[in-house]
Design a protein around this motif. Sequence first.
Motif, short mmCIF file in Angstrom:
data_model
loop_
_atom_site.label_atom_id
_atom_site.label_comp_id
_atom_site.label_asym_id
_atom_site.label_seq_id
_atom_site.Cartn_x
_atom_site.Cartn_y
_atom_site.Cartn_z
N VAL A 1 0.84 -1.20 0.00
CA VAL A 1 0.00 0.00 0.00
C VAL A 1 0.88 1.25 0.00
O VAL A 1 0.66 2.17 -0.78
N TRP A 2 1.89 1.26 0.85
CA TRP A 2 2.81 2.40 0.92
C TRP A 2 3.52 2.61 -0.42
O TRP A 2 3.66 3.74 -0.87
N GLU A 3 3.93 1.52 -1.05
CA GLU A 3 4.61 1.62 -2.35
C GLU A 3 3.66 2.18 -3.40
O GLU A 3 4.03 3.05 -4.18
N ALA A 4 2.41 1.68 -3.41
CA ALA A 4 1.43 2.14 -4.40
C ALA A 4 1.11 3.63 -4.24
O ALA A 4 0.83 4.31 -5.22
N LEU A 5 1.18 4.12 -3.00
CA LEU A 5 0.93 5.54 -2.76
C LEU A 5 2.16 6.40 -3.08
O LEU A 5 2.09 7.63 -3.03
N GLY A 6 3.27 5.75 -3.40
CA GLY A 6 4.47 6.48 -3.78
C GLY A 6 5.14 7.22 -2.64
O GLY A 6 5.84 8.21 -2.86
N VAL A 7 4.92 6.75 -1.42
CA VAL A 7 5.54 7.40 -0.26
C VAL A 7 7.00 6.94 -0.18
O VAL A 7 7.27 5.74 -0.19
N PRO A 8 7.96 7.88 -0.10
CA PRO A 8 9.36 7.47 0.04
C PRO A 8 9.55 6.59 1.27
O PRO A 8 8.97 6.85 2.32
N LYS A 9 10.35 5.54 1.12
CA LYS A 9 10.50 4.53 2.17
C LYS A 9 10.91 5.14 3.51
O LYS A 9 10.46 4.67 4.56
N ASP A 10 11.72 6.19 3.51
CA ASP A 10 12.14 6.78 4.78
C ASP A 10 11.02 7.57 5.46
O ASP A 10 11.16 8.01 6.60
N ASN A 11 9.87 7.71 4.78
CA ASN A 11 8.70 8.36 5.38
C ASN A 11 7.60 7.38 5.76
O ASN A 11 6.52 7.79 6.18
N TRP A 12 7.84 6.08 5.57
CA TRP A 12 6.84 5.08 5.93
C TRP A 12 6.63 5.06 7.44
O TRP A 12 7.57 5.23 8.20
N GLY A 13 5.40 4.82 7.85
CA GLY A 13 5.12 4.66 9.27
C GLY A 13 3.89 5.44 9.71
O GLY A 13 3.12 4.95 10.53
N GLY A 14 3.69 6.63 9.17
CA GLY A 14 2.53 7.42 9.55
C GLY A 14 2.20 8.46 8.51
O GLY A 14 3.08 9.20 8.06
N LEU A 15 0.93 8.50 8.06
CA LEU A 15 0.51 9.42 7.02
C LEU A 15 -0.98 9.71 7.17
O LEU A 15 -1.78 8.79 7.34
N GLU A 16 -1.34 10.99 7.12
CA GLU A 16 -2.75 11.38 7.12
C GLU A 16 -3.34 11.00 5.76
O GLU A 16 -2.78 11.35 4.72
N ILE A 17 -4.45 10.28 5.77
CA ILE A 17 -5.09 9.81 4.54
C ILE A 17 -6.60 9.98 4.65
O ILE A 17 -7.11 10.35 5.70
N THR A 18 -7.29 9.69 3.55
CA THR A 18 -8.73 9.45 3.59
C THR A 18 -8.96 8.09 2.94
O THR A 18 -8.14 7.62 2.15
N TRP A 19 -10.07 7.47 3.29
CA TRP A 19 -10.41 6.19 2.66
C TRP A 19 -11.92 6.11 2.50
O TRP A 19 -12.67 6.84 3.13
#
Length: 132
Positions: A109-127
């Motif tokens: 999911v993190w990869e598909a959202l294009g989030v840089p790996k060093d920023n993985w862990g917490g992100l404000e989103i909507t679903w």
Amino acid sequence: MYTTYECSPQVTTHTKAYLTLNSFEKDGDGGGPSECDNQYHSDDTPVVALSTGWFNHKRRCHKKITIHGNGRSVEAMVVDECDSTMGCDADHDYQPPCPNNIVDASKAVWEALGVPKDNWGGLEITWSESDA
């Protein structure tokens, strides 16, 4: 002592949530097998666990949700509960209870959202629930 939650915010077409990172693989940081099917899932598959209120007594098991974040979106399948009522035991990898607004996602999911790996862990989103 940790705060626990029985409910989560109402689900809308743009439900605000906090995306966290989880491994659903055996010996991963997700603890035991997934609640929906008693199976482990590859980190390369877009799967998520939802906070207890959103998980809704397994009513969202194997349903797809669309996650919007980082200017992109991805569809993921609900396979587990991010327990907001219990924690700090082996089944929960000795982690505290989840807050009530968590979408706990595999690395796919993190990869598909294009989030840089060093920023993985917490992100404000909507679903939202997918039309399927």
